[in-house]
Design a protein around this motif. Sequence first.
Motif, PDB file in Angstrom:
ATOM      1  N   LEU A 136       0.821  -1.221   0.000  1.00  0.00           N
ATOM      2  CA  LEU A 136       0.000   0.000   0.000  1.00  0.00           C
ATOM      3  C   LEU A 136       0.850   1.264   0.000  1.00  0.00           C
ATOM      4  N   SER A 137       2.182   1.089  -0.177  1.00  0.00           N
ATOM      5  CA  SER A 137       3.132   2.209  -0.260  1.00  0.00           C
ATOM      6  C   SER A 137       3.164   3.055   1.004  1.00  0.00           C
ATOM      7  N   VAL A 138       3.000   2.388   2.157  1.00  0.00           N
ATOM      8  CA  VAL A 138       3.077   3.059   3.443  1.00  0.00           C
ATOM      9  C   VAL A 138       4.412   2.710   4.102  1.00  0.00           C
ATOM     10  N   ASP A 139       5.166   3.716   4.506  1.00  0.00           N
ATOM     11  CA  ASP A 139       6.407   3.462   5.233  1.00  0.00           C
ATOM     12  C   ASP A 139       6.084   2.918   6.613  1.00  0.00           C
ATOM     13  N   VAL A 140       6.990   2.113   7.151  1.00  0.00           N
ATOM     14  CA  VAL A 140       6.762   1.520   8.460  1.00  0.00           C
ATOM     15  C   VAL A 140       8.055   1.493   9.254  1.00  0.00           C
ATOM     16  N   MET A 141       7.946   1.742  10.541  1.00  0.00           N
ATOM     17  CA  MET A 141       9.068   1.613  11.468  1.00  0.00           C
ATOM     18  C   MET A 141       8.720   0.525  12.472  1.00  0.00           C
ATOM     19  N   PHE A 142       9.576  -0.492  12.584  1.00  0.00           N
ATOM     20  CA  PHE A 142       9.433  -1.531  13.607  1.00  0.00           C
ATOM     21  C   PHE A 142      10.393  -1.223  14.750  1.00  0.00           C
ATOM     22  N   VAL A 143       9.894  -1.205  15.965  1.00  0.00           N
ATOM     23  CA  VAL A 143      10.748  -0.852  17.114  1.00  0.00           C
ATOM     24  C   VAL A 143      10.628  -1.881  18.229  1.00  0.00           C
TER      25      VAL A 143
END
Length: 254
Positions: free
Chosen positions: A247-254
């Motif tokens: 869906l072209s959404v950036d994501v940050m995993f923390v």
Amino acid sequence: MLKEQRIGILLDELSRNGIISIEDLAKKIDVSPSSIRRDIEELELQNSVRRVRGGAVSCTPSASFEPSYSARQDMFYDEKRRIAQAARSLISPNETLFLSGGTTVNELSKTLYDISPLYIATNDLMSAVELSHFNNVDLMVLGGSLRKNHFSLNGYFTENMISQIHADKAFIGVDAVDFDTGFMNFSVEEIQPNKMMIKASREVIILCDHSKFNKVAFVNICKVEDVDLVITDKSASEETLERLKELSVDVMFV
């Protein structure tokens, strides 16, 4: 009390409330907290419940169920703190921010004491109280009708104030994420303020722990592709990452 009786009461409480406290249930049925804890561990192995700090939540909550604010504060607390720290890293001095309601966004508000200056507008009373102590923050409380026991301000006056603000970033908390429907909240009252914050911001950042994905709540805020970034924790599945990428959404995993 027999183990089967304890488990029956435990499951009944979960069915009615969606969440239980180990201490409260132990007092209610007069057994030790360690017994309740062992029952929860056994039920978790059967995928019947999910453990959270101090209790458990149902693995199959209904779309209409919303835990209390105090209960949500304790759920996935460590994950929320990591998400908040990651969100903080994206904020620069002189920015104007919207902070929505929600416990994860409230954790973010606690970290903003030394980025100077900041201009922050929020309709969340808990965040407003935190921010009121910080000399570096120029705070606008988006006054309106109080949503009791959830500490958010909503309605005509809130929306009128939001309509006159333009923000660099909006940090939005959500109750559920379904990749077909989008980001959702349980509360109808909070939907319009959230939608308006999203529309009035150059960048929209969703803060949500992994438990929110592939769930539904009562009303829709926006489509997944309408946001710029999702910050979640490392327990989110690989499938979640792939769907966000699609869906072209950036994501940050923390």
